[in-house]
Design a protein around this motif. Structure first.
Motif, PDB file in Angstrom:
ATOM      1  N   PHE A 360       0.824  -1.202   0.000  1.00  9.05           N
ATOM      2  CA  PHE A 360       0.000   0.000   0.000  1.00  9.05           C
ATOM      3  C   PHE A 360       0.865   1.262   0.000  1.00  9.05           C
ATOM      4  N   PHE A 361       2.125   1.119   0.367  1.00  3.41           N
ATOM      5  CA  PHE A 361       3.024   2.273   0.471  1.00  3.41           C
ATOM      6  C   PHE A 361       4.041   2.319  -0.676  1.00  3.41           C
ATOM      7  N   THR A 362       3.760   1.631  -1.760  1.00  4.06           N
ATOM      8  CA  THR A 362       4.711   1.625  -2.879  1.00  4.06           C
ATOM      9  C   THR A 362       4.258   2.574  -3.987  1.00  4.06           C
ATOM     10  N   GLY A 363       3.392   2.094  -4.884  1.00  2.00           N
ATOM     11  CA  GLY A 363       2.963   2.927  -6.007  1.00  2.00           C
ATOM     12  C   GLY A 363       3.668   2.535  -7.284  1.00  2.00           C
ATOM     13  N   GLY A 364       3.172   3.017  -8.407  1.00  2.00           N
ATOM     14  CA  GLY A 364       3.765   2.704  -9.696  1.00  2.00           C
ATOM     15  C   GLY A 364       4.981   3.573  -9.981  1.00  2.00           C
ATOM     16  N   SER A 365       5.369   3.598 -11.245  1.00  2.00           N
ATOM     17  CA  SER A 365       6.518   4.403 -11.662  1.00  2.00           C
ATOM     18  C   SER A 365       6.115   5.872 -11.773  1.00  2.00           C
ATOM     19  N   ALA A 366       7.103   6.742 -11.680  1.00  2.00           N
ATOM     20  CA  ALA A 366       6.871   8.156 -11.959  1.00  2.00           C
ATOM     21  C   ALA A 366       6.458   8.286 -13.422  1.00  2.00           C
ATOM     22  N   GLY A 367       5.459   9.106 -13.693  1.00  2.00           N
ATOM     23  CA  GLY A 367       4.990   9.257 -15.062  1.00  2.00           C
ATOM     24  C   GLY A 367       3.965   8.214 -15.456  1.00  2.00           C
TER      25      GLY A 367
END
Length: 504
Positions: A360-367
């Motif tokens: 839950f504290f990661t996320g995808g790539s920038a952009g």
């Protein structure tokens, strides 16, 4: 002295008339988006089209009037750009909520704004299928007219790549101050420019976005359990990493390993920087596969898939194929902040559930269209931590932080660290406020990170099979603000609350 220089000198610190003019243009654009669900109503012979037409008329009148009266005659400056972006997402959510209220489907305006902000911010949390604190019974997802199901998914799709980026791409009249808007709205540490002109960059990003959406639509539509309507809605929600489904039980309702696999692949693709996708489509394979963040993102996804699948097989008794199917789907769904579901992770053994909680504290790539902290920031934080350990061992050594062959400047390191601290502070503050309404720690923390990370489902009383309808209305406005802050990368919103922002 030239006249333009005199105007620039006499111009106030923040020209609110210019801000109102640009906001009017975005509201006017929202009017066109509101007409599309009305067309879905006509296709299916339903009678809620009037609420969308009236809402579109309000958007055209209000937005067009503001643009006509306060059309910018000069370049937007950086402060005005930040203010426009922050206000745009809030104003468009207020306007986009009108069809729900006008039709009577969601008689409480707060619930309507919550659902719309959840769509535009690509969060995917919902107040449908539950009872509010005032006793209002909100309809379930499958009881909604087709037009409103489509509107929820369309809000995802527009918010995924960014309404502002879309407007810059198709409306040359918004080329004024385009770079300020693009940089303030684009998710991630930096806005990746593929061309010197921001308008051309926005168009190229949308080419990749539309292409992947169309491809997923075709792959889903060929399966007999999905008609064209379900296919287009899930395609828009997937590429936006949103998570709104046309079914009460999300993707689980289709009970298809093929559909699970297709959506898993496209959730993974949506979590990659879309600038990389465009380069891949142009045949530039080497930059794509050599991109450090893409490789790190892929590694985290593989770790998630293997870890969660192992837990489902070893502890929960799933067969190997079932463990991989459900483990891969849930891991990628949470890492990319999509929020689709095919299983209730709160019923899993603690090892797999806790591993998923970490994601839950990661996320995808920038952009990418994903929310969360983003992989680029995690790379810099991890490398910086490693550098600090080496620095203790070798105190006189000069040890720059590197990502591949590129040295990361001190300014970027400070920005990333500041973002991380603010992110965790906002998460804790959101959890604390929600806890004040009487919720337990897990429920409060889960709701806060679900909104701030734009993930959708939380934990406890707001898990993957629950609705946020029962949350008090003040709590829903806290969630609305967290969703907006998370979507706009914290700094974009919080900067307007800084006293220095308003000073000359």
């Amino acid at each position: 002295m030239p006249k333009s220089s005199i105007n620039a000198f006499n111009r106030p610190t923040i020209d609110f008339l210019v801000v109102m003019g640009v906001l009017g243009a975005f509201v006017f654009f929202m009017g066109f988006a509101l007409l599309l669900p009305a067309g879905i109503d006509l296709i299916y012979g339903q009678d809620t089209w009037f609420s969308f037409v009236v809402s579109a008329g309000i958007a055209f009148t209000l937005g067009g009037g503001l643009w006509y009266m306060f059309k910018p005659k000069e370049e937007l400056r950086i402060r005005e750009g930040f203010l426009v972006v922050s206000l745009t997402w809030l104003v468009l959510s207020l306007v986009g909520a009108l069809p729900f209220t006008i039709s009577g489907i969601l008689p409480n305006y707060t619930d309507a704004v919550f659902e719309t902000m959840s769509g535009l911010s690509t969060t995917g949390s919902t107040i449908l299928g539950g009872t509010t604190t005032t006793g209002i019974i909100n309809p379930s997802i499958e009881d909604l007219p087709k037009s409103f199901l489509f509107w929820r998914s369309l809000a995802h799709w527009l918010g995924g790549m960014g309404i502002i980026v879309l407007s810059i791409a198709i409306l040359p009249l918004l080329g004024i101050g385009g770079m300020q808007l693009f940089q303030a709205e684009s998710p991630g540490p930096t806005a990746d420019k593929l061309t010197p002109r921001v308008q051309e960059t926005a168009k190229l990003l949308w080419v990749a976005y539309v292409a992947f959406t169309a491809l997923e639509f075709l792959l889903l539509w060929i399966h007999p359990s999905m008609d064209w309507f379900d296919a287009i809605n899930h395609s828009m929600a997937t590429l936006a990493t949103g998570g709104f489904s046309t079914k009460n039980t999300s993707v689980e309702a289709f009970n298809s390993g093929y559909i699970d696999a297709v959506i898993t692949v496209f959730m993974f693709l949506a979590g990659i920087n879309f600038a990389m996708h465009f380069r891949l489509l142009r045949g530039e394979f080497q930059p794509f596969f050599a991109h450090r963040e893409t490789r790190f993102y892929t590694l985290i996804c593989l770790i998630g898939i293997i870890g969660v699948s192992f837990s489902l097989w070893f502890f929960d008794g799933y067969s190997i194929l079932e463990a991989i199917r459900y483990g891969a789907f849930q891991a990628v769904s949470i890492i990319t902040t999509t929020g689709f579901g095919t299983d209730d992770y709160e019923l899993w053994y603690s090892f797999g559930a806790f591993l998923l909680l970490l994601f839950f504290f990661t996320g995808g790539s920038a952009g990418s269209t994903g929310g969360g902290i983003k992989m680029a920031r995690w790379m810099i934080l991890i490398r910086n931590s490693g550098r600090e350990i080496k620095q203790i061992i070798h105190p006189k050594a000069i040890l720059p932080v590197r990502i591949g062959d590129q040295a990361i400047s001190q300014n970027i390191q400070r920005t990333v660290l500041s973002f991380f601290i603010l992110y965790m502070f906002m998460f804790a503050a959101g959890a604390f406020i929600i806890a004040l309404f009487g919720y337990d720690i897990m429920t409060s923390a889960g709701a806060s990170i679900a909104a701030l990370g734009n993930i959708g489902p939380g934990w406890g009383e707001f898990g993957p099979t629950d609705s946020f309808a029962k949350m008090p209305y003040l709590g829903k406005w806290v969630m609305i603000m967290l969703m907006m802050i998370g979507r706009l990368e914290i700094f974009t919103v919080l900067i307007i609350f800084s006293p220095s922002f308003w000073k000359q």
